[in-house]
Each structure stands twice: as structure tokens, then as C-alpha cells.
Scaffold this active site. Structure first.
Site, short mmCIF file in Angstrom:
data_model
loop_
_atom_site.label_atom_id
_atom_site.label_comp_id
_atom_site.label_asym_id
_atom_site.label_seq_id
_atom_site.Cartn_x
_atom_site.Cartn_y
_atom_site.Cartn_z
N CYS A 28 -0.01 -10.00 6.96
CA CYS A 28 1.12 -9.78 6.79
C CYS A 28 1.41 -9.33 5.32
O CYS A 28 0.47 -9.14 4.69
CB CYS A 28 2.02 -10.94 7.36
SG CYS A 28 1.74 -12.47 6.33
N CYS A 56 -1.87 -1.34 6.29
CA CYS A 56 -3.39 -1.98 6.80
C CYS A 56 -4.19 -0.75 7.02
O CYS A 56 -3.92 0.40 7.67
CB CYS A 56 -3.23 -2.62 7.86
SG CYS A 56 -4.87 -3.56 8.36
N CYS A 111 2.95 -5.83 8.67
CA CYS A 111 2.46 -5.18 7.41
C CYS A 111 2.64 -3.55 7.82
O CYS A 111 2.45 -2.71 6.70
CB CYS A 111 1.20 -5.73 7.06
SG CYS A 111 -0.16 -4.81 8.02
#
Length: 134
Positions: free
Chosen positions: A12, A90, A86
Site C-alpha cells: 500500500c 507497483c 498503491c
């Protein structure tokens, strides 16, 4: 999955709430059957104390954990990457299993608001374990 122990990375933004609670649930419920990691795209200075309190209510202690920065190596070394808000931060690698869990951010919220988030994470982690550990 392979015959090796599966590894899961929870990601996150701040690695202070959702991903830490998920990692705590998975460590508690799967024991040593799953390797557990968590990280954040912009880690906070400390874990959200309300998340710590909410997990303590379930008998899970995450006080020793610290927010960690998301690295390419952490993603490469994981079989399953679970993101929680996120966005595009990522990194994506072919052959990895990715899931995006839509969960409210517990940041700045009181315990009454964090409990349902904690409980939803617990349900999702239980389903993940059933899928991973056969």
C-alpha cells in the site's frame, strides 16, 4: 504455485495500515506455510497506531513491524503481489500473480472505522490461504 513455500507481498502507499494488517493476519493464520512481506510506495515513519490497536483486539501483535520501502527485488522474490491503493507505483513482472484489494484507507480514522477494514482484510487473507496452501 511450486512445491516451495509461496511468498506474498502486500503493498500500500504508506505500509502503515492495510498492508501491515494483511501481513499480520497472514503470519498469524498461515504460520510458516507462507512467506510474508509488506512494503509501501511512500512508507510512513511508523505503523498507524489505530491499526496496531485494531489488530491487538484480534490477538495479533504488529507493534514490532516498521514501514518498508517497496523494492523491485521484493516484487521479484514474491509469488503473489497484493496491492491496496498503491496505483501504478507497483512494478509489474510477467509470471507473478497480482491482486488489487479495494479497501478503505485507515489513515486518520478512529478504531470504529478501522475495525471493519481489519475484518475485511482478515476475510480476504483467509480466502488467500485456502487458495495458496493446499
Amino acid at each position: 504455485m511450486t512445491d516451495q513455500k509461496p511468498s506474498v507481498l502486500f503493498v500500500c502507499v504508506h505500509n502503515a495500515g492495510r498492508s501491515q494488517m494483511a501481513a499480520g493476519w497472514l503470519r498469524e493464520l498461515a504460520g510458516d506455510r507462507v512467506e510474508v512481506r509488506s512494503a509501501g510506495s511512500m512508507p510512513a515513519d511508523q505503523i498507524n497506531p489505530v491499526a496496531v490497536e485494531a489488530m491487538r483486539e484480534e490477538g495479533i501483535d504488529i507493534t514490532a513491524e516498521q514501514p518498508k520501502v517497496l523494492t523491485i527485488e521484493a516484487v521479484q522474490d514474491s509469488d503473489v503481489v497484493i496491492t491496496m491503493g498503491c496505483g501504478d507505483a507497483c512494478p509489474f513482472f510477467p509470471g507473478k500473480r497480482y491482486e488489487d484489494w479495494k479497501l478503505e484507507d485507515p489513515a486518520g480514522q478512529g478504531i470504529e472505522a478501522v475495525r471493519p477494514i481489519r475484518d475485511e482484510i482478515g476475510r480476504k487473507v483467509r480466502a488467500l490461504i485456502v487458495d495458496l496452501v493446499r
